[in-house]
Design a protein around this motif. Structure first.
Motif, PDB file in Angstrom:
ATOM      1  N   LEU A 107     -15.402 -26.596  11.222  1.00  0.00           N
ATOM      2  CA  LEU A 107     -15.962 -27.513  12.208  1.00  0.00           C
ATOM      3  C   LEU A 107     -15.534 -28.944  11.970  1.00  0.00           C
ATOM      4  N   ASP A 108     -15.310 -29.308  10.714  1.00  0.00           N
ATOM      5  CA  ASP A 108     -14.915 -30.667  10.371  1.00  0.00           C
ATOM      6  C   ASP A 108     -13.411 -30.887  10.471  1.00  0.00           C
ATOM      7  N   GLY A 109     -12.674 -29.863  10.862  1.00  0.00           N
ATOM      8  CA  GLY A 109     -11.228 -30.000  11.007  1.00  0.00           C
ATOM      9  C   GLY A 109     -10.459 -29.926   9.713  1.00  0.00           C
ATOM     10  N   ARG A 110     -11.103 -29.582   8.613  1.00  0.00           N
ATOM     11  CA  ARG A 110     -10.407 -29.482   7.334  1.00  0.00           C
ATOM     12  C   ARG A 110      -9.709 -28.142   7.178  1.00  0.00           C
ATOM     13  N   MET A 111     -10.131 -27.156   7.943  1.00  0.00           N
ATOM     14  CA  MET A 111      -9.463 -25.864   7.997  1.00  0.00           C
ATOM     15  C   MET A 111      -9.209 -25.568   9.467  1.00  0.00           C
ATOM     16  N   LYS A 112      -8.009 -25.867   9.920  1.00  0.00           N
ATOM     17  CA  LYS A 112      -7.739 -25.859  11.360  1.00  0.00           C
ATOM     18  C   LYS A 112      -7.481 -24.470  11.920  1.00  0.00           C
ATOM     19  N   ASN A 113      -6.956 -23.545  11.108  1.00  0.00           N
ATOM     20  CA  ASN A 113      -6.603 -22.223  11.614  1.00  0.00           C
ATOM     21  C   ASN A 113      -7.253 -21.132  10.773  1.00  0.00           C
ATOM     22  N   PRO A 114      -7.622 -20.020  11.411  1.00  0.00           N
ATOM     23  CA  PRO A 114      -8.141 -18.891  10.632  1.00  0.00           C
ATOM     24  C   PRO A 114      -7.076 -18.371   9.668  1.00  0.00           C
ATOM     25  N   ILE A 115      -7.517 -17.836   8.543  1.00  0.00           N
ATOM     26  CA  ILE A 115      -6.609 -17.243   7.566  1.00  0.00           C
ATOM     27  C   ILE A 115      -6.695 -15.736   7.714  1.00  0.00           C
ATOM     28  N   ARG A 116      -5.597 -15.122   8.145  1.00  0.00           N
ATOM     29  CA  ARG A 116      -5.580 -13.687   8.399  1.00  0.00           C
ATOM     30  C   ARG A 116      -4.331 -13.066   7.795  1.00  0.00           C
ATOM     31  N   PHE A 117      -4.459 -11.824   7.315  1.00  0.00           N
ATOM     32  CA  PHE A 117      -3.315 -11.109   6.744  1.00  0.00           C
ATOM     33  C   PHE A 117      -3.528  -9.613   6.939  1.00  0.00           C
ATOM     34  N   PRO A 118      -2.455  -8.818   6.920  1.00  0.00           N
ATOM     35  CA  PRO A 118      -2.581  -7.368   7.123  1.00  0.00           C
ATOM     36  C   PRO A 118      -3.496  -6.738   6.067  1.00  0.00           C
ATOM     37  N   GLY A 119      -4.333  -5.824   6.510  1.00  0.00           N
ATOM     38  CA  GLY A 119      -5.240  -5.144   5.601  1.00  0.00           C
ATOM     39  C   GLY A 119      -6.409  -5.988   5.133  1.00  0.00           C
ATOM     40  N   GLN A 120      -6.667  -7.073   5.842  1.00  0.00           N
ATOM     41  CA  GLN A 120      -7.705  -8.007   5.402  1.00  0.00           C
ATOM     42  C   GLN A 120      -9.096  -7.383   5.405  1.00  0.00           C
ATOM     43  N   GLN A 121      -9.400  -6.590   6.424  1.00  0.00           N
ATOM     44  CA  GLN A 121     -10.727  -5.997   6.502  1.00  0.00           C
ATOM     45  C   GLN A 121     -10.969  -5.006   5.362  1.00  0.00           C
ATOM     46  N   ILE A 122      -9.928  -4.256   4.994  1.00  0.00           N
ATOM     47  CA  ILE A 122     -10.059  -3.328   3.864  1.00  0.00           C
ATOM     48  C   ILE A 122     -10.259  -4.106   2.574  1.00  0.00           C
ATOM     49  N   PHE A 123      -9.491  -5.203   2.424  1.00  0.00           N
ATOM     50  CA  PHE A 123      -9.641  -6.042   1.232  1.00  0.00           C
ATOM     51  C   PHE A 123     -11.054  -6.603   1.144  1.00  0.00           C
ATOM     52  N   ASN A 124     -11.572  -7.088   2.273  1.00  0.00           N
ATOM     53  CA  ASN A 124     -12.931  -7.639   2.282  1.00  0.00           C
ATOM     54  C   ASN A 124     -13.971  -6.575   1.942  1.00  0.00           C
ATOM     55  N   LEU A 125     -13.751  -5.357   2.461  1.00  0.00           N
ATOM     56  CA  LEU A 125     -14.674  -4.265   2.151  1.00  0.00           C
ATOM     57  C   LEU A 125     -14.679  -3.963   0.659  1.00  0.00           C
ATOM     58  N   LEU A 126     -13.492  -3.988   0.036  1.00  0.00           N
ATOM     59  CA  LEU A 126     -13.406  -3.737  -1.405  1.00  0.00           C
ATOM     60  C   LEU A 126     -14.136  -4.820  -2.196  1.00  0.00           C
ATOM     61  N   VAL A 127     -14.005  -6.065  -1.749  1.00  0.00           N
ATOM     62  CA  VAL A 127     -14.713  -7.159  -2.422  1.00  0.00           C
ATOM     63  C   VAL A 127     -16.221  -6.956  -2.307  1.00  0.00           C
ATOM     64  N   PHE A 128     -16.680  -6.557  -1.118  1.00  0.00           N
ATOM     65  CA  PHE A 128     -18.111  -6.346  -0.907  1.00  0.00           C
ATOM     66  C   PHE A 128     -18.634  -5.196  -1.764  1.00  0.00           C
ATOM     67  N   VAL A 129     -17.884  -4.093  -1.793  1.00  0.00           N
ATOM     68  CA  VAL A 129     -18.289  -2.949  -2.610  1.00  0.00           C
ATOM     69  C   VAL A 129     -18.309  -3.326  -4.089  1.00  0.00           C
ATOM     70  N   THR A 130     -17.342  -4.137  -4.507  1.00  0.00           N
ATOM     71  CA  THR A 130     -17.321  -4.607  -5.893  1.00  0.00           C
ATOM     72  C   THR A 130     -18.559  -5.428  -6.216  1.00  0.00           C
ATOM     73  N   ALA A 131     -18.940  -6.324  -5.291  1.00  0.00           N
ATOM     74  CA  ALA A 131     -20.144  -7.129  -5.502  1.00  0.00           C
ATOM     75  C   ALA A 131     -21.383  -6.243  -5.607  1.00  0.00           C
ATOM     76  N   LEU A 132     -21.473  -5.225  -4.726  1.00  0.00           N
ATOM     77  CA  LEU A 132     -22.611  -4.308  -4.791  1.00  0.00           C
ATOM     78  C   LEU A 132     -22.630  -3.549  -6.113  1.00  0.00           C
ATOM     79  N   GLY A 133     -21.451  -3.094  -6.564  1.00  0.00           N
ATOM     80  CA  GLY A 133     -21.377  -2.370  -7.824  1.00  0.00           C
ATOM     81  C   GLY A 133     -21.785  -3.225  -9.003  1.00  0.00           C
ATOM     82  N   LEU A 134     -21.326  -4.469  -9.011  1.00  0.00           N
ATOM     83  CA  LEU A 134     -21.707  -5.385 -10.097  1.00  0.00           C
ATOM     84  C   LEU A 134     -23.197  -5.697 -10.040  1.00  0.00           C
ATOM     85  N   GLY A 135     -23.746  -5.767  -8.818  1.00  0.00           N
ATOM     86  CA  GLY A 135     -25.182  -5.976  -8.687  1.00  0.00           C
ATOM     87  C   GLY A 135     -25.964  -4.808  -9.261  1.00  0.00           C
TER      88      GLY A 135
END
Length: 474
Positions: free
Chosen positions: A153-181
């Motif tokens: 919103l402040d213009g410091r990050m003007k464009n979204p950051i996207r890459f192939p397989g991003q949703q799978i990567f995010n899911l793995l990060v979330f599952v890792t956080a749950l496992g560590l919890g």
């Protein structure tokens, strides 16, 4: 039991009542300011009661408190002074990012409470630990997610950051956080070489997931994202209230969480999209490439547009973020009052997701002193465009884009919009010929009944005011 004990015992109930009453007041522009003040008094009351409870303890009990009272008082003073100063001096265009920043601080505070509780090893009860970990997870996501929203919103990050397989990567990060919890819960109270290792890794993974979850979301979806993270913060606070056995935190957190969730659902519905679609669809990834000229834009001088509206019977004004950027709300209301003096019926139409945060346009118009009975929600005014002489669009784009009704290939197809194109004449005040925040081209600008008035909204409205003065009154 002395009077102080009674005050401390009732503090949570009184503060909760003030929070709920204040939140109810915020549901209407007429009572919003009073609601904020009442909720603020509720917060002040519970803070004072908390310190009062500490100071009535014996010196021996105070020595075993898990907090440093001096640092707590210093933090309260510094935070209060800074927040008060920023609240009074922030520009209207910077209000959304300030809301995102303050909301993130609430989530971070809930996460910090969770971290302290886990580090102290106060209990091995699985339910208590599970709630603590869940509150920490949600608070961390709210913190880093809100910080990314602030940067966008402040213009410091003007464009979204996207890459192939991003949703799978995010899911793995979330599952890792749950496992560590889960490991954090299971290893509480057990002897280990480093008893805090899993706790530290859990918070790092949770913070990282909040970042990963938010960076691919486009700026056009930030109003929904801010509302969602507000709900997250409320939920995290409520959960940590359970951890601390604090009724005020539990009730206030749950009320804010449920209200934020309802607002998020309503805003997503106003865009004809699910919350999952907002978070995971990469909206706008290809829309900018597809956007292109669809004809020739006609333009007119501000004075001619003003003269047309002066002799119209009815005008509906649709404010957008461009009005806030130009800080032209005061000049707009001056123009409106002159139209009304000439007998023109003037109304304001507000789309639920106009601007950069929920209610942004309502706040903008209230700052200029626009009466509440002139401001209409989309559902209440949309049928009126067909019989309206002039629709004046100021700095809005996506919320008046007829592609949402007619173009099935458009990313915004199906989103309810303000039917500005159905007015007999449409004037659009716009700085240039570019697309809106979502990157989607708007065919409204090329319709036969649409005329552009190019320029900064403040300058254009100033010229319109001068034109009306030159014409005199009827």
């Amino acid at each position: 039991m002395n009077m102080i004990d009674y005050i401390i015992g009732l503090s949570g109930l009184v503060a909760s009542g003030l929070f709920i009453y204040g939140l109810k007041g915020m549901s209407s522009p007429v009572t919003a300011v009073r609601g904020i003040v009442i909720a603020g008094w509720g917060m002040a009351f519970v803070v004072v009661a908390s310190f009062l409870q500490v100071f009535t303890l014996s010196p021996e009990a105070q020595a075993h408190l898990p907090v440093n009272l001096g640092l707590a008082v210093l933090a309260l003073l510094l935070g209060g002074v800074w927040a008060g100063w920023r609240g009074r001096t922030v520009a209207m265009t910077a209000m959304p990012q300030m809301v995102a920043l303050f909301n993130g601080m609430g989530g971070g505070s809930a996460a910090a409470i969770s971290a302290v509780a886990l580090m102290r090893h106060d209990t091995t009860d699985p339910l208590h630990l599970g709630v603590t970990v869940l509150g920490g997870l949600i608070g961390c996501i709210s913190l880093t997610g809100s910080l990314i929203a602030w940067a966008k919103l402040d213009g410091r990050m003007k464009n979204p950051i996207r890459f192939p397989g991003q949703q799978i990567f995010n899911l793995l990060v979330f599952v890792t956080a749950l496992g560590l919890g889960a490991l954090t819960v299971m290893t509480q109270g057990q002897d280990a070489p480093d008893p805090h290792l899993f706790t530290l890794l859990f918070f790092l993974a949770s913070l990282f997931f909040g970042l990963c979850m938010t960076v691919p979301i486009g700026g056009a979806d930030m109003p929904v994202v801010i509302s969602l993270y507000n709900a997250f913060t409320g939920l995290a606070v409520g959960l940590e209230g359970y951890v601390m056995a604090d009724p005020a935190l539990m009730i206030a957190g749950m009320v804010v969480g449920s209200a934020g969730t309802l607002l998020t659902v309503l805003m997503a519905k106003a865009m004809n999209r699910s919350i999952a679609n907002v978070l995971f669809s990469n909206f706008g990834a290809t829309s900018a490439k597809a956007a292109g000229p669809q004809g020739t834009m006609k333009s007119v001088d501000p004075a001619d547009a003003a003269a047309t509206m002066r002799y119209a019977s009815s005008v509906i004004i649709i404010p957008g973020y461009g009005l806030a950027v130009a800080q032209a709300q005061q000049k707009l209301y001056e123009f409106v009052k002159m139209l009304q003096a000439d007998g023109v019926d003037v109304k304001f139409a507000i789309h639920p997701v106009a601007g950069r945060m929920p209610g942004h346009m309502n706040v903008l118009l209230a700052e200029a002193g626009v009466p509440y009975d002139m401001i209409y929600d989309m559902d209440d005014i949309n049928d009126s465009f067909k019989t309206t002489d002039v629709a004046l669009v100021i700095g809005a784009n996506d919320v008046v884009n007829p592609s949402a009704r007619t173009d099935k290939s458009s990313p915004i197809y199906g989103m309810p919009i303000l039917n500005a194109d159905q007015a007999k004449q449409v004037f659009v005040i716009k700085r240039g010929q570019g697309t809106g925040y979502s990157g989607v081209q708007n065919p409204l600008f090329f319709l036969p009944n649409t005329t552009m008035v190019f320029g900064d909204a403040q300058a254009v409205l100033g010229k319109m005011v001068e034109a009306l003065k030159a014409l005199g009154t009827n």
